[in-house]
Scaffold this motif. Structure first.
Motif, PDB file in Angstrom:
ATOM      1  N   ALA A 253       3.014  -2.866   7.349  1.00 58.57           N
ATOM      2  CA  ALA A 253       3.888  -4.053   7.463  1.00 58.57           C
ATOM      3  C   ALA A 253       3.018  -5.218   7.954  1.00 58.57           C
ATOM      4  O   ALA A 253       2.249  -5.782   7.179  1.00 58.57           O
ATOM      5  CB  ALA A 253       5.058  -3.751   8.378  1.00 58.57           C
ATOM      6  N   THR A 254       3.080  -5.528   9.250  1.00 63.58           N
ATOM      7  CA  THR A 254       2.241  -6.631   9.762  1.00 63.58           C
ATOM      8  C   THR A 254       0.771  -6.218   9.883  1.00 63.58           C
ATOM      9  O   THR A 254      -0.098  -7.067  10.053  1.00 63.58           O
ATOM     10  CB  THR A 254       2.702  -7.064  11.162  1.00 63.58           C
ATOM     11  OG1 THR A 254       2.490  -5.968  12.071  1.00 63.58           O
ATOM     12  CG2 THR A 254       4.161  -7.465  11.181  1.00 63.58           C
ATOM     13  N   GLY A 255       0.532  -4.912   9.866  1.00 69.37           N
ATOM     14  CA  GLY A 255      -0.837  -4.410  10.039  1.00 69.37           C
ATOM     15  C   GLY A 255      -1.213  -4.181  11.496  1.00 69.37           C
ATOM     16  O   GLY A 255      -2.325  -3.738  11.789  1.00 69.37           O
ATOM     17  N   GLY A 256      -0.272  -4.443  12.420  1.00 68.08           N
ATOM     18  CA  GLY A 256      -0.568  -4.266  13.852  1.00 68.08           C
ATOM     19  C   GLY A 256      -0.956  -2.831  14.200  1.00 68.08           C
ATOM     20  O   GLY A 256      -1.949  -2.591  14.895  1.00 68.08           O
ATOM     21  N   THR A 257      -0.179  -1.887  13.693  1.00 65.17           N
ATOM     22  CA  THR A 257      -0.437  -0.474  14.004  1.00 65.17           C
ATOM     23  C   THR A 257      -1.787  -0.035  13.439  1.00 65.17           C
ATOM     24  O   THR A 257      -2.588   0.619  14.115  1.00 65.17           O
ATOM     25  CB  THR A 257       0.672   0.416  13.387  1.00 65.17           C
ATOM     26  OG1 THR A 257       1.929  -0.043  13.861  1.00 65.17           O
ATOM     27  CG2 THR A 257       0.475   1.873  13.736  1.00 65.17           C
ATOM     28  N   ILE A 258      -2.030  -0.423  12.188  1.00 62.73           N
ATOM     29  CA  ILE A 258      -3.220   0.113  11.538  1.00 62.73           C
ATOM     30  C   ILE A 258      -4.484  -0.580  12.044  1.00 62.73           C
ATOM     31  O   ILE A 258      -5.530   0.052  12.215  1.00 62.73           O
ATOM     32  CB  ILE A 258      -3.060   0.065   9.991  1.00 62.73           C
ATOM     33  CG1 ILE A 258      -3.705   1.287   9.379  1.00 62.73           C
ATOM     34  CG2 ILE A 258      -3.531  -1.176   9.377  1.00 62.73           C
ATOM     35  CD1 ILE A 258      -2.980   2.565   9.592  1.00 62.73           C
TER      36      ILE A 258
ATOM     37  N   ALA B   2      -4.398   7.056   7.836  1.00 62.81           N
ATOM     38  CA  ALA B   2      -3.238   7.174   6.950  1.00 62.81           C
ATOM     39  C   ALA B   2      -1.950   6.916   7.727  1.00 62.81           C
ATOM     40  O   ALA B   2      -1.818   7.289   8.895  1.00 62.81           O
ATOM     41  CB  ALA B   2      -3.196   8.577   6.342  1.00 62.81           C
ATOM     42  N   ASP B   3      -1.001   6.256   7.057  1.00 65.78           N
ATOM     43  CA  ASP B   3       0.301   6.009   7.673  1.00 65.78           C
ATOM     44  C   ASP B   3       1.340   5.928   6.552  1.00 65.78           C
ATOM     45  O   ASP B   3       0.980   5.879   5.373  1.00 65.78           O
ATOM     46  CB  ASP B   3       0.253   4.707   8.486  1.00 65.78           C
ATOM     47  CG  ASP B   3       1.337   4.627   9.548  1.00 65.78           C
ATOM     48  OD1 ASP B   3       2.221   5.511   9.594  1.00 65.78           O
ATOM     49  OD2 ASP B   3       1.305   3.671  10.341  1.00 65.78           O
ATOM     50  N   ASP B   4       2.624   5.899   6.932  1.00 66.85           N
ATOM     51  CA  ASP B   4       3.632   5.798   5.866  1.00 66.85           C
ATOM     52  C   ASP B   4       3.697   4.391   5.303  1.00 66.85           C
ATOM     53  O   ASP B   4       3.921   4.211   4.108  1.00 66.85           O
ATOM     54  CB  ASP B   4       5.024   6.259   6.357  1.00 66.85           C
ATOM     55  CG  ASP B   4       5.642   5.315   7.362  1.00 66.85           C
ATOM     56  OD1 ASP B   4       4.904   4.763   8.207  1.00 66.85           O
ATOM     57  OD2 ASP B   4       6.876   5.103   7.314  1.00 66.85           O
ATOM     58  N   LEU B   5       3.488   3.385   6.177  1.00 66.96           N
ATOM     59  CA  LEU B   5       3.828   2.028   5.747  1.00 66.96           C
ATOM     60  C   LEU B   5       2.939   0.978   6.414  1.00 66.96           C
ATOM     61  O   LEU B   5       2.644   1.071   7.608  1.00 66.96           O
ATOM     62  CB  LEU B   5       5.299   1.809   6.125  1.00 66.96           C
ATOM     63  CG  LEU B   5       5.973   0.497   5.859  1.00 66.96           C
ATOM     64  CD1 LEU B   5       7.421   0.729   5.443  1.00 66.96           C
ATOM     65  CD2 LEU B   5       5.919  -0.401   7.079  1.00 66.96           C
TER      66      LEU B   5
HETATM   67  O1  LIG Z   1       2.206  -2.677  10.091  1.00 64.98           O
HETATM   68  P1  LIG Z   1       3.062  -2.644  11.325  1.00 64.98           P
HETATM   69  O2  LIG Z   1       3.803  -3.928  11.546  1.00 64.98           O
HETATM   70  O3  LIG Z   1       2.327  -2.217  12.528  1.00 64.98           O
HETATM   71  O4  LIG Z   1       4.231  -1.603  11.059  1.00 64.98           O
HETATM   72  C1  LIG Z   1       4.024  -0.343  10.496  1.00 64.98           C
HETATM   73  C2  LIG Z   1       4.217   0.740  11.482  1.00 64.98           C
HETATM   74  O5  LIG Z   1       5.570   0.748  11.982  1.00 64.98           O
HETATM   75  C3  LIG Z   1       6.124   2.052  11.829  1.00 64.98           C
HETATM   76  O6  LIG Z   1       5.917   2.852  12.941  1.00 64.98           O
HETATM   77  P2  LIG Z   1       6.761   2.763  14.297  1.00 64.98           P
HETATM   78  O7  LIG Z   1       5.924   2.085  15.337  1.00 64.98           O
HETATM   79  O8  LIG Z   1       8.118   2.204  14.007  1.00 64.98           O
HETATM   80  O9  LIG Z   1       6.817   4.252  14.793  1.00 64.98           O
HETATM   81  P3  LIG Z   1       7.303   5.657  14.204  1.00 64.98           P
HETATM   82  O10 LIG Z   1       6.304   6.061  13.153  1.00 64.98           O
HETATM   83  O11 LIG Z   1       7.227   6.519  15.400  1.00 64.98           O
HETATM   84  O12 LIG Z   1       8.690   5.490  13.639  1.00 64.98           O
HETATM   85  C4  LIG Z   1       5.392   2.628  10.638  1.00 64.98           C
HETATM   86  O13 LIG Z   1       5.428   4.042  10.612  1.00 64.98           O
HETATM   87  C5  LIG Z   1       3.993   2.097  10.831  1.00 64.98           C
HETATM   88  O14 LIG Z   1       3.215   2.914  11.708  1.00 64.98           O
END
Ligand SMILES: O=P(O)(O)OC[C@H]1O[C@H](OP(=O)(O)OP(=O)(O)O)[C@H](O)[C@@H]1O
Ligand SMILES: Nc1ncnc2[nH]cnc12
Length: 172
Positions: free
Chosen positions: A122-127, A117-120
């Motif tokens: 975007a590119t999907g890199g984090t997930i 689970a995450d807030d958002l």
């Molecule tokens: O889909 P992506 O392109 O990967 O972007 C999404 C991620 O970016 C933000 O986190 P961020 O790394 O800014 O950290 P934070 O939650 O500590 O603010 C957000 O909370 C996601 O985890």
């Protein structure tokens, strides 16, 4: 109930060209925050979840209350250097920058069903990095859940075969 009404959009943060989706305005409203977590709970109800994992920091404010609501454990996926025990790590690119994520080696028992689970999205890199870490530990990723999805960045493409649940959509 349109959760979009409670999300603030800040143009050109943290750098020119980025339209930042600020969830602090939603979190600030106890009733709407609870409704958002309850709605995610309803949307993941058919998944057999043993654990929820969420990436630092905003993944904690979605993943932890969702885990509490479902009565399952929560696993923090942290930025490199923050976890005290033995870790596995992986680097990734963000919409704005680069980072490295880590998990404790013993955070997941092989075969456990994990929702990330995450807030958002975007590119999907984090997930997708989170998915890779969970899988390296033997976890079975049963789905991903977000408050917000930025459609144009097509993060879903980095999650082939994985269910993606999101409450609010923006083009970018
Ligand atoms: O889909 P992506 O392109 O990967 O972007 C999404 C991620 O970016 C933000 O986190 P961020 O790394 O800014 O950290 P934070 O939650 O500590 O603010 C957000 O909370 C996601 O985890
Ligand atoms: N546009 C955006 N708004 C808020 N958080 C983000 N994380 C990555 N891209 C983002």
């Amino acid at each position: 109930m349109d959760f979009k009404d409670y999300i603030r959009v800040i143009p050109d943060f943290p750098q020119p060209g980025i339209s930042f989706k600020d969830i602090t305005t939603l979190l600030n409203d106890g009733e709407k925050y609870r409704l958002a977590i309850d709605e995610l709970k309803r949307r993941v109800a058919d998944l057999k979840i043993d654990l929820i994992a969420g990436p630092e920091a905003r993944g904690f404010v979605v993943g932890a209350p969702l885990a509490y609501a479902l009565g399952v454990g929560f696993v923090p996926i942290r930025k490199s250097g923050k976890l005290p025990y033995e870790t596995i790590e992986a680097g990734y690119d963000l919409e704005y920058g680069k980072d490295k994520l880590a998990m404790h080696k013993d955070a997941i028992k092989p075969g456990q069903n994990v929702l990330i689970a995450d807030d958002l999205l975007a590119t999907g890199g984090t997930i997708s990095t989170s998915v890779n870490l969970v899988r390296q530990l033997g976890g079975n990723v049963v789905g991903t859940a977000f408050l917000i999805e930025l459609g144009e960045l097509n993060g879903r493409a980095k999650l082939p075969g994985i269910e993606v649940i999101s409450l609010v959509h923006y083009d970018f």
